[in-house]
Design a protein around this motif. Structure first.
Motif, short mmCIF file in Angstrom:
data_model
loop_
_atom_site.label_atom_id
_atom_site.label_comp_id
_atom_site.label_asym_id
_atom_site.label_seq_id
_atom_site.Cartn_x
_atom_site.Cartn_y
_atom_site.Cartn_z
N VAL A 129 0.83 -1.21 0.00
CA VAL A 129 0.00 0.00 0.00
C VAL A 129 0.86 1.26 0.00
CG1 VAL A 129 -2.01 -1.12 1.03
CG2 VAL A 129 -0.31 -0.05 2.53
N GLN A 130 2.03 1.19 0.63
CA GLN A 130 2.94 2.35 0.58
C GLN A 130 3.37 2.64 -0.85
OE1 GLN A 130 5.93 1.32 3.75
NE2 GLN A 130 5.62 3.47 4.27
N ILE A 131 3.72 1.59 -1.58
CA ILE A 131 4.13 1.77 -2.98
C ILE A 131 3.00 2.38 -3.80
CG2 ILE A 131 4.72 0.51 -5.09
CD1 ILE A 131 6.32 -1.43 -3.35
N LEU A 132 1.77 2.00 -3.47
CA LEU A 132 0.61 2.52 -4.21
C LEU A 132 0.18 3.91 -3.74
CD1 LEU A 132 -1.57 -0.72 -4.50
CD2 LEU A 132 -0.07 0.30 -6.23
N GLY A 133 0.92 4.47 -2.78
CA GLY A 133 0.68 5.85 -2.37
C GLY A 133 -0.22 6.05 -1.18
N TYR A 134 -0.35 5.03 -0.34
CA TYR A 134 -1.24 5.10 0.83
C TYR A 134 -0.43 5.24 2.12
CZ TYR A 134 -5.07 3.29 -2.11
OH TYR A 134 -6.02 3.11 -3.09
N GLU A 135 -1.01 5.96 3.08
CA GLU A 135 -0.56 5.88 4.46
C GLU A 135 -1.24 4.66 5.08
OE1 GLU A 135 1.42 7.70 6.74
OE2 GLU A 135 2.31 8.44 4.88
N TYR A 136 -0.58 4.03 6.06
CA TYR A 136 -1.19 2.82 6.61
C TYR A 136 -1.05 2.75 8.12
CZ TYR A 136 3.32 0.60 7.57
OH TYR A 136 4.56 0.30 8.08
N LEU B 229 -4.91 -4.40 8.51
CA LEU B 229 -4.19 -3.32 7.84
C LEU B 229 -5.20 -2.35 7.27
CD1 LEU B 229 -1.48 -2.18 6.62
CD2 LEU B 229 -2.02 -3.53 4.59
N ILE B 230 -5.10 -1.08 7.66
CA ILE B 230 -5.96 -0.06 7.07
C ILE B 230 -5.07 0.95 6.37
CG2 ILE B 230 -7.85 -0.38 8.70
CD1 ILE B 230 -6.93 2.07 10.20
N ALA B 231 -5.51 1.41 5.21
CA ALA B 231 -4.68 2.30 4.40
C ALA B 231 -5.54 3.39 3.78
CB ALA B 231 -3.97 1.50 3.31
N GLU B 232 -5.00 4.59 3.76
CA GLU B 232 -5.71 5.76 3.23
C GLU B 232 -4.79 6.51 2.29
OE1 GLU B 232 -7.66 9.99 4.85
OE2 GLU B 232 -6.85 8.51 6.25
N ASP C 83 -5.34 15.23 -2.88
CA ASP C 83 -6.13 16.45 -2.95
C ASP C 83 -7.54 16.12 -3.43
OD1 ASP C 83 -6.92 19.06 -2.92
OD2 ASP C 83 -5.96 19.59 -4.83
N ALA C 84 -8.31 15.53 -2.53
CA ALA C 84 -9.68 15.15 -2.84
C ALA C 84 -10.50 15.19 -1.55
CB ALA C 84 -9.73 13.75 -3.45
N LYS C 85 -11.78 15.42 -1.68
CA LYS C 85 -12.64 15.48 -0.50
C LYS C 85 -12.91 14.10 0.08
CE LYS C 85 -15.06 19.75 -1.76
NZ LYS C 85 -16.39 20.37 -2.04
N VAL C 86 -12.83 13.08 -0.76
CA VAL C 86 -13.03 11.70 -0.32
C VAL C 86 -11.76 10.91 -0.62
CG1 VAL C 86 -14.40 9.60 -0.58
CG2 VAL C 86 -15.52 11.84 -0.74
N HIS C 87 -11.16 10.34 0.41
CA HIS C 87 -9.90 9.61 0.25
C HIS C 87 -10.15 8.13 0.00
CE1 HIS C 87 -7.24 12.74 2.56
NE2 HIS C 87 -7.69 13.18 1.40
N LYS C 88 -9.40 7.57 -0.91
CA LYS C 88 -9.49 6.13 -1.19
C LYS C 88 -9.01 5.35 0.04
CE LYS C 88 -8.73 6.67 -6.16
NZ LYS C 88 -8.55 8.14 -6.16
N TYR C 89 -9.59 4.16 0.22
CA TYR C 89 -9.37 3.39 1.45
C TYR C 89 -9.23 1.91 1.11
CZ TYR C 89 -10.57 1.37 6.06
OH TYR C 89 -10.58 0.67 7.24
N ILE C 90 -8.23 1.26 1.73
CA ILE C 90 -8.04 -0.19 1.60
C ILE C 90 -7.96 -0.79 2.99
CG2 ILE C 90 -6.50 -2.03 0.79
CD1 ILE C 90 -5.52 -0.17 -1.40
N GLU C 91 -8.57 -1.94 3.15
CA GLU C 91 -8.50 -2.65 4.43
C GLU C 91 -8.30 -4.14 4.18
OE1 GLU C 91 -11.74 -4.02 7.65
OE2 GLU C 91 -11.48 -1.84 7.57
N GLU D 157 -17.52 15.05 2.09
CA GLU D 157 -16.14 14.96 2.56
C GLU D 157 -16.01 13.72 3.44
OE1 GLU D 157 -14.19 18.27 4.25
OE2 GLU D 157 -14.96 19.73 2.79
N HIS D 158 -15.00 12.91 3.15
CA HIS D 158 -14.80 11.67 3.92
C HIS D 158 -13.32 11.32 3.84
CE1 HIS D 158 -16.20 8.29 6.13
NE2 HIS D 158 -15.99 7.40 5.19
N ARG D 159 -12.56 11.68 4.88
CA ARG D 159 -11.12 11.49 4.83
C ARG D 159 -10.52 11.53 6.23
NH1 ARG D 159 -9.86 17.26 1.74
NH2 ARG D 159 -11.09 18.57 3.13
N HIS D 160 -9.19 11.44 6.29
CA HIS D 160 -8.43 11.48 7.55
C HIS D 160 -8.80 10.32 8.47
CE1 HIS D 160 -6.99 15.23 6.11
NE2 HIS D 160 -8.12 15.88 6.30
N PHE D 161 -8.87 9.11 7.90
CA PHE D 161 -9.06 7.91 8.71
C PHE D 161 -7.77 7.59 9.48
CE2 PHE D 161 -10.88 7.43 4.40
CZ PHE D 161 -12.18 7.76 4.71
#
Length: 226
Positions: free
Chosen positions: A122-129, A144-147, A151-159, A215-219
């Motif tokens: 997920v780091q390689i794909l540009g996510y904080e985890y 593992l949770i990743a955000e 620069d978007a109001k809704v952040h992509k999320y992987i779990e 707006e949905h971000r900063h997980f």
């Protein structure tokens, strides 16, 4: 002291110290999903070209380093990653009980190592985890949770989570189905390249376009990692 009563015997013997036995486990690499890779090659040919030439050994060594920092007693075993990216665990034991203890330790290391590798993905794909762990019926389970901070109001999320030996992979907050499927493919093929055996049994996709006023971000709070 010698005694003449009854039968007796006398013998010269050697009682050697127990010879250490070697405990060894080698974790084999899975194959990359060729169909998924071919489809991704149409959508994102630059990623596939990069993935094909990726040197995975330094990435796996970094994941192993992170793993061993978080496992108590890990120094009882020796760990190595060969030039093909295979993880080998070795150790010596003098008793069956010690062998069982080393096997349990090896399982703990391998369990965390897989999630540390996914964290690298997920780091390689540009996510904080954030990698979480908890005990469940005597077993350690990871999540593992990743955000993706962008620069978007809704952040992509992987779990990625564990539940009684099974794993669940979730992707959320993508703007359309095509974008979602492409990110799934990047994650899975990169994980397989890094020796994580992800076998997708079934996938359910659904959703709708993201409203412009949501707006949905900063997980995950952004932080620097060493």
């Amino acid at each position: 002291m010698p005694c003449d009563i009854g039968y007796r015997s006398y013998a010269k013997v050697v009682i050697p110290e127990p010879e250490p036995q070697e405990f060894k486990e080698k974790f084999q690499a899975p194959k990359i999903d060729v169909d998924m890779l071919n489809k991704l090659g149409i959508e994102d040919p630059k990623f596939v070209q990069w993935l094909t030439g990726l040197d995975i050994v330094p990435l796996l060594k970094e994941a192993l380093k992170r793993t061993l920092k978080n496992i108590s007693g890990a120094e009882q075993l020796n760990y190595s990653i060969d030039n093909n990216g295979n993880l080998t665990v070795k150790g010596d034991y003098l008793s069956t009980a010690k062998k069982r203890a080393l096997q349990k330790l090896s399982e703990q290391v391998n369990g965390r190592f897989q999630f540390e590798v996914l964290a690298v993905v997920v780091q390689i794909l540009g996510y904080e985890y954030e990698l979480q762990e908890q005990a469940n019926r005597g077993q350690t389970q990871f999540k593992l949770i990743a955000e993706k901070h962008e620069d978007a109001k809704v952040h992509k999320y992987i779990e990625v989570s564990q539940n009684e030996g099974k794993a669940v992979l979730r992707f959320e907050h993508f703007s359309n189905m095509k974008e979602l499927e492409a990110e799934e493919a990047r994650f899975i093929t990169l994980a397989q390249k890094l020796r994580i055996n992800i076998q997708v049994q079934n996938t359910r996709r659904k959703g709708q376009p993201i409203p412009g006023n949501v707006e949905h971000r900063h997980f995950i709070k952004h932080k620097e990692r060493s």
